[in-house]
Scaffold this active site. Structure first.
Site, PDB file in Angstrom:
ATOM      1  N   VAL A   1       0.807  -1.223   0.000  1.00 54.86           N
ATOM      2  CA  VAL A   1       0.000   0.000   0.000  1.00 54.86           C
ATOM      3  C   VAL A   1       0.837   1.269   0.000  1.00 54.86           C
ATOM      4  O   VAL A   1       0.299   2.362  -0.206  1.00 54.86           O
ATOM      5  CB  VAL A   1      -0.977   0.046   1.201  1.00 54.86           C
ATOM      6  N   TYR A   2       2.131   1.171   0.248  1.00 56.91           N
ATOM      7  CA  TYR A   2       2.963   2.372   0.236  1.00 56.91           C
ATOM      8  C   TYR A   2       3.039   2.914  -1.198  1.00 56.91           C
ATOM      9  O   TYR A   2       3.649   2.313  -2.071  1.00 56.91           O
ATOM     10  CB  TYR A   2       4.369   2.079   0.743  1.00 56.91           C
ATOM     11  N   SER A   3       2.386   4.048  -1.403  1.00 59.52           N
ATOM     12  CA  SER A   3       2.331   4.678  -2.723  1.00 59.52           C
ATOM     13  C   SER A   3       1.850   3.711  -3.793  1.00 59.52           C
ATOM     14  O   SER A   3       2.349   3.704  -4.925  1.00 59.52           O
ATOM     15  CB  SER A   3       3.698   5.276  -3.097  1.00 59.52           C
TER      16      SER A   3
END
Length: 344
Positions: A61-63
């Site tokens: 989900v990071y970026s």
């Protein structure tokens, strides 16, 4: 750099690890964290490796996957020198299989993460949240398949409640499936909830803690002061709503003590806050993040030295809060206190 076993496993990890949430910079939260591209990420990783930090933590989900892609590009050609930790389970879209820890989701998501990272295996996969809609047996049997296939080497979790982690460990033991050896948790001088139940569980069951947000969502950097607004360039303006709640007076009391100890030791406020964490039981590694080289080098200065017993006592007293029921009787009532030792 000091190295510790990750829980009851044989995996040795540095006491400081690097979080790659600043890679990519997509979306309202992660764009405020940082916008490192592959070249800048490569430079930050060079600095980490020179200091002995070889564990790099990411998440799908990071970026929206960009963090993993940039991490993969930045370590290309030196995969054997690094440990990769990543996470999955949080929503990546609106579809029925875009969230959770079902077999369908895990098999698809692991393959996607391997492609983004440009590697054939993940050293540590952590479930980013507990999935109450998928049987634990399905989750653990799928992780067992992935370990046997060589795609994962160790497994862990993040942000689990005590009963969720303990039930998972018991089921893993019953079937001979891989046990969770890591729990990525929020823990700082501003947020000591980890000590109430999860730390005793971790000590008993051999689960190592990887600490996220050790500076209390950016509040223990030395830039937040009593009677002053956050600096104009502070991330708190854009990210406070996403982070853990904080009582302002508790924050200022802790910062006052951090300031004093920083002056006495010749260290910075963040270094003192992180050094306090490194003395706590069950802590395998504290995840540091950085938007630039100066911030990274400052955070790396938290390792290689120790606070005195007096420093620890003062920080403990400034940051201690009364836990909720059913924990507080064991702190304040003699009869209860005889039955349960304190977690630290």
């Amino acid at each position: 750099m000091e190295y510790r076993n990750l829980g009851a496993s044989g995996l040795r990890v540095p006491v400081l690890s690097f979080g790659t949430g600043t890679f990519g910079g997509q979306g309202p939260l992660f764009s405020a964290w940082g916008r490192s591209d592959a070249d800048e990420a490569r430079r930050l990783i060079d600095i980490c490796l020179d200091a002995g930090v070889n564990l790099f933590d990411s998440a799908d989900v990071y970026s929206n996957g960009a963090s993993e892609e940039i991490l993969g590009a930045a370590i290309r050609g030196r995969r054997d020198k690094v440990l990769i930790s990543t996470k999955m389970s949080l929503p990546m879209g609106e579809g029925p299989h875009d969230a959770g820890s079902s077999r369908q989701r895990l098999l698809t998501s692991v393959d996607a993460a391997l492609r983004r990272l440009g590697t054939g295996y993940i050293d540590l996969l952590q479930l980013h949240a507990f999935d109450a809609f998928t049987p634990i047996e399905e989750v653990l049997s799928t992780l067992d398949m992935l370990v046997r296939a060589g795609k994962l080497r160790y497994v862990g979790v993040s942000n689990f409640a005590g009963w969720q982690l303990m039930k998972s460990l018991a089921i893993a033991d019953r079937h001979g499936w891989p046990r969770y050896v890591a729990h990525q948790v929020y823990y700082s001088l501003l947020g000591r909830d980890y000590e109430w139940e999860l730390m005793p569980l971790a000590r008993d069951q051999g689960v190592g803690a990887l600490v996220w947000s050790p500076l209390g969502w950016g509040r223990l950097t030395g830039k937040i002061r009593r009677g002053q607004p956050p600096p104009a360039n502070s991330r708190l303006h854009a990210t406070a709503q996403f982070g853990p709640p904080v009582r302002e007076e508790t924050l200022y009391a802790i910062v006052d003590v951090l300031d004093a100890i920083a002056m006495e030791t010749g260290r910075t406020v963040p270094q003192v806050a992180i050094a306090w964490l490194l003395r706590r039981p069950t802590i395998a590694s504290v995840i540091i993040g950085a938007r630039d080289e100066a911030q990274l080098r400052d955070n790396l200065g938290a390792a290689g030295w120790s606070l005195s017993a007096d420093h620890v006592k003062r920080l403990d007293e400034a940051s201690t809060v009364m836990p909720p029921y059913p924990y507080y009787p064991y702190r304040i009532q003699p009869g209860f206190a005889r039955l349960s030792p304190p977690p630290v």
